[in-house]
Write a protein that holds these residues in place. Structure first.
Motif, PDB file in Angstrom:
ATOM      1  N   GLY A  61       0.646  -1.203   0.069  1.00 31.92           N
ATOM      2  CA  GLY A  61      -0.092   0.150   0.015  1.00 31.92           C
ATOM      3  C   GLY A  61       0.833   1.300   0.011  1.00 31.92           C
ATOM      4  N   ALA A  62       2.187   1.097   0.200  1.00 25.62           N
ATOM      5  CA  ALA A  62       2.968   2.358   0.328  1.00 25.62           C
ATOM      6  C   ALA A  62       3.651   2.759  -1.013  1.00 25.62           C
ATOM      7  CB  ALA A  62       4.193   2.018   1.322  1.00 25.62           C
ATOM      8  N   HIS A  63       3.368   1.877  -2.085  1.00 22.58           N
ATOM      9  CA  HIS A  63       3.724   1.909  -3.311  1.00 22.58           C
ATOM     10  C   HIS A  63       2.984   2.325  -4.427  1.00 22.58           C
ATOM     11  CE1 HIS A  63       7.151  -1.291  -1.871  1.00 22.58           C
ATOM     12  NE2 HIS A  63       7.223  -0.010  -1.485  1.00 22.58           N
ATOM     13  N   ARG A  64       3.577   3.134  -5.429  1.00 23.23           N
ATOM     14  CA  ARG A  64       2.694   3.578  -6.505  1.00 23.23           C
ATOM     15  C   ARG A  64       3.521   2.458  -7.723  1.00 23.23           C
ATOM     16  NH1 ARG A  64      -0.411   7.457  -7.515  1.00 23.23           N
ATOM     17  NH2 ARG A  64       0.100   7.715  -9.774  1.00 23.23           N
ATOM     18  N   ILE A  65       2.520   1.841  -8.585  1.00 20.75           N
ATOM     19  CA  ILE A  65       3.003   0.588  -9.384  1.00 20.75           C
ATOM     20  C   ILE A  65       3.568   1.314 -10.540  1.00 20.75           C
ATOM     21  CG2 ILE A  65       2.177  -1.366 -10.550  1.00 20.75           C
ATOM     22  CD1 ILE A  65       0.240  -1.428  -8.332  1.00 20.75           C
ATOM     23  N   GLY A  68       5.605  -0.222 -16.440  1.00 22.73           N
ATOM     24  CA  GLY A  68       6.766  -0.560 -17.418  1.00 22.73           C
ATOM     25  C   GLY A  68       7.291  -1.935 -16.799  1.00 22.73           C
ATOM     26  N   LYS A  69       7.591  -1.902 -15.222  1.00 26.24           N
ATOM     27  CA  LYS A  69       7.994  -3.094 -14.597  1.00 26.24           C
ATOM     28  C   LYS A  69       7.182  -4.208 -14.797  1.00 26.24           C
ATOM     29  CE  LYS A  69      11.026  -0.296 -11.688  1.00 26.24           C
ATOM     30  NZ  LYS A  69      11.182   0.170 -10.070  1.00 26.24           N
ATOM     31  N   VAL A  70       5.735  -3.922 -14.703  1.00 24.59           N
ATOM     32  CA  VAL A  70       4.983  -4.987 -14.724  1.00 24.59           C
ATOM     33  C   VAL A  70       4.839  -5.607 -15.909  1.00 24.59           C
ATOM     34  CG1 VAL A  70       2.195  -5.645 -14.408  1.00 24.59           C
ATOM     35  CG2 VAL A  70       3.328  -3.998 -12.740  1.00 24.59           C
ATOM     36  N   ALA A  71       4.787  -4.710 -16.886  1.00 27.06           N
ATOM     37  CA  ALA A  71       4.834  -5.426 -18.481  1.00 27.06           C
ATOM     38  C   ALA A  71       6.117  -6.280 -18.832  1.00 27.06           C
ATOM     39  CB  ALA A  71       4.756  -4.229 -19.324  1.00 27.06           C
ATOM     40  N   GLU A 113       8.594  -6.478  -2.179  1.00 24.98           N
ATOM     41  CA  GLU A 113       8.764  -5.948  -0.981  1.00 24.98           C
ATOM     42  C   GLU A 113       7.670  -6.540   0.033  1.00 24.98           C
ATOM     43  OE1 GLU A 113      10.158  -2.085  -0.744  1.00 24.98           O
ATOM     44  OE2 GLU A 113      11.222  -2.159  -2.753  1.00 24.98           O
ATOM     45  N   LEU A 114       6.677  -7.102  -0.648  1.00 26.66           N
ATOM     46  CA  LEU A 114       5.726  -7.763   0.627  1.00 26.66           C
ATOM     47  C   LEU A 114       6.389  -8.865   1.352  1.00 26.66           C
ATOM     48  CD1 LEU A 114       2.462  -7.812  -1.576  1.00 26.66           C
ATOM     49  CD2 LEU A 114       2.878  -6.078   0.327  1.00 26.66           C
ATOM     50  N   LEU A 115       7.347  -9.440   0.880  1.00 29.64           N
ATOM     51  CA  LEU A 115       7.877 -10.624   1.388  1.00 29.64           C
ATOM     52  C   LEU A 115       8.646 -10.319   2.712  1.00 29.64           C
ATOM     53  CD1 LEU A 115       9.834 -11.853  -1.714  1.00 29.64           C
ATOM     54  CD2 LEU A 115       7.768 -12.816  -0.670  1.00 29.64           C
ATOM     55  N   ALA A 116       9.068  -8.870   2.919  1.00 31.16           N
ATOM     56  CA  ALA A 116       9.658  -8.601   4.283  1.00 31.16           C
ATOM     57  C   ALA A 116       8.554  -8.234   5.211  1.00 31.16           C
ATOM     58  CB  ALA A 116      10.811  -7.565   3.820  1.00 31.16           C
ATOM     59  N   LEU A 117       7.476  -8.245   4.932  1.00 31.74           N
ATOM     60  CA  LEU A 117       6.186  -7.445   5.757  1.00 31.74           C
ATOM     61  C   LEU A 117       5.527  -8.841   6.321  1.00 31.74           C
ATOM     62  CD1 LEU A 117       5.367  -4.590   3.494  1.00 31.74           C
ATOM     63  CD2 LEU A 117       6.751  -4.489   5.940  1.00 31.74           C
ATOM     64  N   ASP A 118       5.032  -8.833   7.669  1.00 33.50           N
ATOM     65  CA  ASP A 118       4.143  -9.792   8.141  1.00 33.50           C
ATOM     66  C   ASP A 118       3.647  -9.365   9.389  1.00 33.50           C
ATOM     67  OD1 ASP A 118       2.998 -12.307   8.371  1.00 33.50           O
ATOM     68  OD2 ASP A 118       4.537 -13.020   9.791  1.00 33.50           O
ATOM     69  N   PRO A 119       2.270  -9.421   9.572  1.00 29.62           N
ATOM     70  CA  PRO A 119       1.242  -9.876   8.543  1.00 29.62           C
ATOM     71  C   PRO A 119       1.000  -8.811   7.428  1.00 29.62           C
ATOM     72  CG  PRO A 119       0.054  -9.105  10.348  1.00 29.62           C
ATOM     73  CD  PRO A 119       1.576  -8.852  10.741  1.00 29.62           C
ATOM     74  N   GLU A 148       9.950  -6.690  -9.018  1.00 32.07           N
ATOM     75  CA  GLU A 148       9.887  -5.301  -8.465  1.00 32.07           C
ATOM     76  C   GLU A 148       8.714  -4.596  -9.471  1.00 32.07           C
ATOM     77  OE1 GLU A 148      10.992  -1.703  -6.912  1.00 32.07           O
ATOM     78  OE2 GLU A 148      12.262  -3.703  -6.404  1.00 32.07           O
ATOM     79  N   VAL A 149       8.044  -4.088  -8.454  1.00 26.13           N
ATOM     80  CA  VAL A 149       6.776  -3.358  -9.286  1.00 26.13           C
ATOM     81  C   VAL A 149       6.770  -1.862  -9.042  1.00 26.13           C
ATOM     82  CG1 VAL A 149       5.833  -5.266  -9.677  1.00 26.13           C
ATOM     83  CG2 VAL A 149       4.995  -3.942  -7.642  1.00 26.13           C
ATOM     84  N   LYS A 150       7.292  -1.419  -7.673  1.00 25.54           N
ATOM     85  CA  LYS A 150       7.155   0.019  -7.347  1.00 25.54           C
ATOM     86  C   LYS A 150       7.959   0.744  -8.151  1.00 25.54           C
ATOM     87  CE  LYS A 150      10.925   0.986  -4.204  1.00 25.54           C
ATOM     88  NZ  LYS A 150      11.252   1.026  -2.990  1.00 25.54           N
ATOM     89  N   GLN A 151       7.157   2.216  -8.291  1.00 23.43           N
ATOM     90  CA  GLN A 151       7.674   3.067  -9.126  1.00 23.43           C
ATOM     91  C   GLN A 151       8.766   3.887  -8.277  1.00 23.43           C
ATOM     92  OE1 GLN A 151       5.000   6.695  -9.725  1.00 23.43           O
ATOM     93  NE2 GLN A 151       4.578   5.618 -11.652  1.00 23.43           N
ATOM     94  N   ASP A 152       9.771   4.222  -9.265  1.00 24.64           N
ATOM     95  CA  ASP A 152      11.032   4.860  -8.541  1.00 24.64           C
ATOM     96  C   ASP A 152      10.590   6.167  -8.216  1.00 24.64           C
ATOM     97  OD1 ASP A 152      12.661   2.455  -8.446  1.00 24.64           O
ATOM     98  OD2 ASP A 152      13.111   2.888 -10.783  1.00 24.64           O
ATOM     99  N   LEU A 153      10.939   7.051  -7.533  1.00 23.87           N
ATOM    100  CA  LEU A 153      10.768   8.276  -7.217  1.00 23.87           C
ATOM    101  C   LEU A 153      11.968   9.273  -7.995  1.00 23.87           C
ATOM    102  CD1 LEU A 153       9.599   7.888  -3.456  1.00 23.87           C
ATOM    103  CD2 LEU A 153       8.189   8.140  -5.492  1.00 23.87           C
TER     104      LEU A 153
END
Length: 153
Positions: A61-65, A68-71, A113-119, A148-153
């Protein structure tokens, strides 16, 4: 749609961890406030189009997608999906799209980056329902590609 998600969770061997919040969980910020967790722990489900293919990105939820990375991850160009198309294809209204229980086949990409978060907390079929999960459970339930899907700032 909540019962559809509940059944999909059961079918995947996931516990029924669905909770309801009267104040709503429509946005990642709303959900984090309601649940009392960080925005990063909200596993938001965003639907994109690759032609007529439904592409579901489950991201922090902290990331914009970054489309291009998704594609690049799926090998197809993606574009935003309008709310009517999302509901027609998946069965879910925007604001309540769950990672599981779709009315159609979806190509799923999961924010690494979700892999590092729980729950993690994900929408459960309505703007007022979420379920508790982990990145590993999301990967197993969705057969999603992690990247990797987050938009670089």
């Amino acid at each position: 749609m909540i019962e559809t998600v509940r059944q999909a969770l059961r079918d995947a061997g996931h516990g029924d961890t669905i909770l309801a919040f009267a104040e709503g969980t429509r946005s990642a910020q709303d959900a984090a406030r309601s649940i009392d967790c960080s925005v990063a722990q909200i596993a938001k489900s965003i639907v994109f189009r690759a032609g007529e293919e439904v592409v579901l990105v489950i991201a922090s939820g902290a990331h914009r997608i970054d489309r291009g990375k998704v594609a690049a991850l799926i090998g197809l160009p993606v574009k935003p999906a309008d709310p009517a198309w999302v509901q027609e294809k998946t069965g879910f209204a925007v604001g309540g799209v769950a990672p599981v229980g779709h009315a159609c086949r979806v190509v799923t990409v999961i924010d690494r980056e979700l892999l590092a978060l729980d729950p993690l907390w994900a929408a459960a079929g309505s703007p007022m329902h979420v379920f508790r999960t982990t990145a590993e459970q999301l990967i197993a339930m969705t057969q999603g590609t992690v990247g990797e899907v987050k938009q670089d700032l």
